[in-house]
Design an enzyme around this catalytic site. Structure first.
Site, PDB file in Angstrom:
ATOM      1  N   GLU A   1       0.833  -1.204   0.000  1.00  0.00           N
ATOM      2  CA  GLU A   1       0.000   0.000   0.000  1.00  0.00           C
ATOM      3  C   GLU A   1       0.870   1.256   0.000  1.00  0.00           C
ATOM      4  O   GLU A   1       2.079   1.190   0.195  1.00  0.00           O
ATOM      5  CB  GLU A   1      -0.928   0.012   1.215  1.00  0.00           C
TER       6      GLU A   1
ATOM      7  N   LYS B   1      -4.476  -2.024  14.212  1.00  0.00           N
ATOM      8  CA  LYS B   1      -3.780  -0.940  14.907  1.00  0.00           C
ATOM      9  C   LYS B   1      -4.318  -0.820  16.331  1.00  0.00           C
ATOM     10  O   LYS B   1      -5.532  -0.791  16.551  1.00  0.00           O
ATOM     11  CB  LYS B   1      -3.952   0.372  14.146  1.00  0.00           C
TER      12      LYS B   1
END
Length: 364
Positions: free
Chosen positions: A80, A215
Site C-alpha cells: 500500500e 492498529k
C-alpha cells in the site's frame, strides 16, 4: 435495426485470461431466413461486443517488472502507499518503502506498490513516483474504495489504504498484500459509528492481507467480531494470539494458528479455488525485540484519543492523527516499532507469496 437491414453480423466471443479479456470477432455469413443473407437463424440471440480491457484496466498502468512476473507466474507482493504519505514523515517514509521493496526482492518476489499518480492507477511505482509520493505527504489524497473514482477524475495523487489496495491488487490478479496493520472498529463506535472500510473490503475481496494485526489505537475485540461476522479468517502466524500492531499480544485469540508460509499458502490457495470471495488476515506479531512497551503505548493512545475528542478530529483524519500523536508521546518508540513490523511483515508475506506461486506451478 431490423435484421433484414443487416448484411453482415459480427459474433463476439470473450475469453478471460488472468485479468485480461480477449475478444475474437468472427464474421457470420449465410441466411437468417428473411432473405438478407446475414447468416442468422430465426430468433437467434446476437452477442453484444464488449470493450476490450474495460473497467479499471483502462486507467491502470502495471509496471513492466510486475507484469512480467505475473505473466510468468512468479510471486508478486502488493504494497500500500498510505503508509508512505500519511504513516511516516519524509524521508523515513521513502526510505522505509524502498527497504520493504528490497526485502520482497531478496525473498524472491516482485514488489508492487500501489498508488494513483496524476489520475492513473499504478501497480508498481518507479523510484521517481515513490519519492514524489513521499514528498507529497498528507497533501496526497488518502484513497479508500469510495475515493478511487474521485482521485482518477481529478487527476490527483492518491495514496491507497488497505481497502483500495486490496481492490486494485485483486483487479491486477495479485493475491498477497503486505501492510503494517489493518483498520478496524474505532473506540467509541457506539457514538461515532466509525468502522474502517478495510473491514468491509476484507469481507468481499479475495486478497490475503499480511499485517501486524489491527492498529492498537482501535477497538480490537469489536474488530475481531466484525471480521468473524463477515466470514474473514484471522490467522495467527506462529502464535495463537492476535497481535496489537505495536505489541505482539492484544489479549485476544486469533481464529487459528498456522506455523509456516507453506501452511498459509495452502489455505489461501483453497480460499481462492473455492471462490469464497472474502479476504484473509494473516496476523504476524511484531518481533519481541522491536515491540513497544504496552503500558506506555496504551497511555499514549488514551491521551491521543482525549486530544482528538477535544479537537473534534473524525473520519479518515483520525488514524493518521492518532499514529502521529502516539509517536510524539512515546518519543519515537512507536515509529521505530512501526518500521520494524512493516519490514517483518514484508519478509513473512514474501515467503507466503513464493510458497503460493510454487503451489500453483506444481498444480499446473
Amino acid at each position: 435495426m431490423h435484421r433484414s437491414q443487416v448484411s453482415r453480423v459480427l459474433l463476439v466471443l470473450g475469453l478471460t485470461v488472468g485479468v485480461l479479456t480477449v475478444n475474437w470477432v468472427l464474421p457470420v455469413d449465410g441466411d437468417c431466413g428473411c432473405g438478407c443473407g446475414c447468416g442468422l437463424q430465426e430468433n437467434e440471440v446476437i452477442a453484444v461486443p464488449r470493450t476490450p480491457l474495460g473497467g479499471m484496466h483502462l486507467l491502470m498502468d502495471i509496471h513492466e517488472e510486475v507484469q512480467r512476473a505475473l505473466d510468468e507466474g512468479q510471486a508478486v507482493v502488493a504494497l500500500e502507499s498510505t503508509i508512505i504519505s500519511h504513516g511516516m514523515p519524509y524521508p523515513q517514509n521513502v526510505e522505509t518503502a524502498r527497504a520493504v521493496e528490497d526485502i520482497v526482492r531478496r525473498g524472491g518476489a516482485v514488489p508492487a506498490t500501489i498508488a494513483i499518480i496524476d489520475g492513473r492507477i499504478k501497480v508498481g511505482l518507479s523510484d521517481a513516483h515513490l519519492d514524489a509520493l513521499g514528498r507529497a505527504g498528507k497533501t496526497a489524497r488518502k484513497v479508500s474504495r469510495r475515493d478511487v473514482a474521485l482521485t482518477v477524475a481529478a487527476r490527483e495523487f492518491g495514496a491507497t489504504t488497505v481497502a483500495a489496495t486490496m481492490l486494485i491488487a485483486h483487479e491486477a490478479n495479485i493475491p498477497v498484500f503486505v501492510t503494517g496493520g489493518i483498520g478496524g472498529v474505532h473506540r467509541g463506535v457506539e457514538k461515532s459509528m466509525d468502522i474502517s472500510a478495510d473491514l468491509i473490503e476484507l469481507g468481499r475481496t479475495p486478497v490475503a492481507v499480511v499485517c501486524a494485526g489491527v492498529k492498537s489505537i482501535l477497538d480490537i475485540p469489536r474488530t475481531l467480531e466484525f471480521l468473524e461476522t463477515n466470514g474473514v479468517p484471522t490467522i495467527g502466524y506462529q502464535s495463537s494470539r492476535f497481535p496489537a500492531f505495536f505489541t505482539p499480544d492484544s489479549g485476544y485469540d486469533a481464529h487459528i494458528q498456522l506455523n509456516s508460509a507453506l501452511e498459509v499458502a495452502v489455505v489461501i490457495d483453497a480460499q481462492l479455488r473455492l471462490q469464497l470471495n472474502t479476504g484473509l488476515v494473516i496476523a504476524v506479531p511484531v518481533p519481541s525485540a522491536e515491540a513497544a512497551d504496552s503500558t506506555q503505548i496504551e497511555q499514549a493512545i488514551s491521551d491521543a484519543l482525549e486530544e482528538a475528542s477535544i479537537r473534534e478530529i473524525q473520519g479518515k483524519e483520525m488514524t493518521p492523527f492518532l499514529l502521529q500523536r502516539v509517536n510524539e508521546l512515546t518519543g519515537g518508540d512507536s515509529l521505530r516499532s512501526n518500521i520494524a513490523l512493516v519490514k517483518n511483515n514484508a519478509r513473512v508475506g514474501t515467503e507466503i507469496a513464493v510458497s503460493l506461486s510454487n503451489l500453483r506451478k506444481e498444480a499446473a
